[in-house]
Design a protein around this motif. Structure first.
Motif, short mmCIF file in Angstrom:
data_model
loop_
_atom_site.label_atom_id
_atom_site.label_comp_id
_atom_site.label_asym_id
_atom_site.label_seq_id
_atom_site.Cartn_x
_atom_site.Cartn_y
_atom_site.Cartn_z
N CYS A 3 0.76 -1.11 -0.03
CA CYS A 3 -0.07 -0.17 -0.12
C CYS A 3 0.98 1.13 0.00
CB CYS A 3 -0.90 -0.08 1.24
SG CYS A 3 -1.30 1.53 1.99
N ILE A 4 0.80 2.18 -1.08
CA ILE A 4 1.65 3.14 -1.25
C ILE A 4 1.68 3.89 0.11
CG2 ILE A 4 -0.16 4.57 -2.40
CD1 ILE A 4 2.32 5.71 -4.18
N ASP A 5 0.65 4.40 0.68
CA ASP A 5 0.47 5.33 1.92
C ASP A 5 1.42 4.84 2.82
OD1 ASP A 5 -1.16 6.63 0.83
OD2 ASP A 5 -3.09 5.59 1.64
N GLU A 6 1.56 3.31 3.12
CA GLU A 6 2.57 2.81 4.30
C GLU A 6 3.79 2.69 3.73
OE1 GLU A 6 2.30 -0.74 7.36
OE2 GLU A 6 1.65 -1.30 5.35
N GLY A 7 3.82 2.40 2.32
CA GLY A 7 5.24 2.29 1.66
C GLY A 7 5.91 1.01 1.96
N ILE A 8 5.28 0.01 2.24
CA ILE A 8 6.14 -1.38 2.74
C ILE A 8 5.47 -2.38 2.10
CG2 ILE A 8 6.61 -2.84 4.72
CD1 ILE A 8 6.29 -0.58 6.64
N ALA A 9 6.02 -3.07 1.16
CA ALA A 9 5.58 -4.21 0.54
C ALA A 9 5.94 -5.48 1.74
CB ALA A 9 6.49 -4.75 -0.61
N LYS A 10 4.81 -6.38 1.82
CA LYS A 10 4.76 -7.43 2.75
C LYS A 10 4.57 -8.59 1.98
CE LYS A 10 3.02 -4.36 6.32
NZ LYS A 10 1.86 -3.72 6.99
N SER A 11 5.33 -9.55 2.23
CA SER A 11 5.04 -10.80 1.88
C SER A 11 4.20 -11.68 2.83
CB SER A 11 6.60 -11.42 1.57
OG SER A 11 6.79 -10.84 0.15
N TYR A 12 3.42 -12.77 2.63
CA TYR A 12 2.78 -13.68 3.43
C TYR A 12 2.59 -15.08 2.84
CZ TYR A 12 1.04 -9.51 5.67
OH TYR A 12 0.81 -8.43 6.56
N LEU A 13 2.88 -15.96 3.53
CA LEU A 13 2.38 -17.24 3.18
C LEU A 13 0.97 -17.80 3.84
CD1 LEU A 13 5.79 -19.27 3.65
CD2 LEU A 13 4.50 -18.98 1.37
N LEU A 14 0.09 -17.93 3.01
CA LEU A 14 -1.21 -18.01 3.13
C LEU A 14 -1.63 -19.51 3.35
CD1 LEU A 14 -3.87 -15.82 2.23
CD2 LEU A 14 -4.29 -18.23 1.71
N SER A 15 -2.18 -19.97 4.31
CA SER A 15 -2.63 -21.19 4.58
C SER A 15 -4.11 -21.84 3.55
CB SER A 15 -2.93 -21.84 5.77
OG SER A 15 -3.28 -23.31 5.99
#
Ligand code: AVI
Length: 315
Positions: free
Chosen positions: A237-249
């Protein structure tokens, strides 16, 4: 090493919002996948920083304010395959600077490859590899009293939270001397249509990189993860400026880990947060630097303004 790995995994998977530390991505397979990532069309970061290093080599060297008659140490934290740095090493060596190159990396495998390739391509450059976690290596930096230029490139800092980054840079500064330099590579904040594909490429290499963590836990910790039952799910999200990676079950499931002696339960759709990749601007970096001994003295950007190498001076 294994005990530490098991402990971190247990702590992360026991939280209400599960996490796993991204530093464990980098086993032999993870290193090779990361090299593939750096060559992907979507992963603009490496190309942009390479452009800076290729087109602004002389200006970068000038910013170090090194004296050709005074020996200095060029220390690279998280050196990886050293492709960008070799441009710099070549120019420094050709121009007659007196220096040793000290690449620091957690991956012994990457360091060995880097040393072999530099021995062939730049035989005049003296390379002294240091194997270890760069947090742990900070203390040994001040063992020598020579002037230092530290390289921390590739937006590696972006894999730390702002609080950890600030603490890390504080500690780095405390181990350096007045006038020493830090060249810090940072990915800049930009829109999701550019950032997100870099973490969600069409060929699925980033997915493999993320899921490799499950394979690693199976191999090294005796875990029973079924890698086909987890899905790579990045967000930005550009407002936060953080790419986040997840592993989804993908379903409700339980996983046993021999090394922790525990069973962990996953609901369908439950996410494990595996990585943050922070994007920066001048304000964000200034806040991170506020309690450190560094100040921004120069900024080098690529022509698209996607990436910046900041030259910081130790006060
Ligand atoms: C090493 N680091 C800067 C990369 C990044 O962009 O956060 C790691 C990575 N993770 C997924 N793709 C690349």
């Amino acid at each position: 090493m294994i005990e530490q790995f098991a402990k971190s995994v247990d702590i992360g998977l026991s939280k209400p919002e599960k996490t796993l530390p991204s530093k464990y991505f980098y086993d032999k397979n993870g290193d090779a996948l990361f090299v593939e990532i750096m060559n992907m069309p979507e992963y603009y970061l490496t190309r942009c920083e390479m452009e800076i290093f290729s087109t602004q080599t002389a200006a970068l060297i000038e910013s170090f304010q090194a004296d050709k008659n005074t020996y200095f140490e060029l220390i690279e934290l998280g050196a990886g395959d050293g492709t960008k740095t070799s441009k710099l090493l070549e120019a420094l060596s050709t121009e007659g600077y007196q220096f040793d190159y000290l690449p620091v990396d957690i991956s012994k495998n990457s360091l060995d490859q880097l040393q072999t390739s530099l021995e062939q391509s730049l035989p005049d450059v003296s390379v002294i590899p240091k194997h270890g976690d760069y947090f742990e290596m900070l203390g040994s930096i001040k063992d020598s009293h020579h002037p230092k230029v530290v390289l921390f490139l590739g937006s590696n800092i972006g894999n730390m939270t702002d609080a950890v980054a600030s603490d890390f840079l504080y500690q780095l500064g405390a181990n350096l001397s007045k006038g020493d330099k830090l060249l810090l590579g940072t990915d800049l904040i930009k829109s999701a249509d550019i950032v997100l594909p870099a973490y969600n490429d069409k060929k699925g290499i980033t997915s493999e990189f993320n899921i490799n963590l499950l394979h690693r836990m199976n191999a090294e910790l005796g875990a029973s993860f079924d890698p086909d039952e987890f899905v790579h799910a990045p967000e930005y999200c550009i407002d936060e400026g953080i790419a986040k990676s997840y592993l989804l079950s993908a379903r409700k499931q339980s996983v046993e880990i021999e090394a922790t002696g525990k069973t962990y339960h996953f609901k369908e759709g439950e996410k494990i947060h595996t990585e943050i990749s922070r994007k920066y601007n001048d304000d964000i970096l200034s806040k991170i630097l506020a309690k450190t001994d560094f100040e921004i003295t120069q900024k080098f950007t690529d022509q698209n303004n996607y990436f910046a190498d900041y030259l910081l001076s130790r006060n």
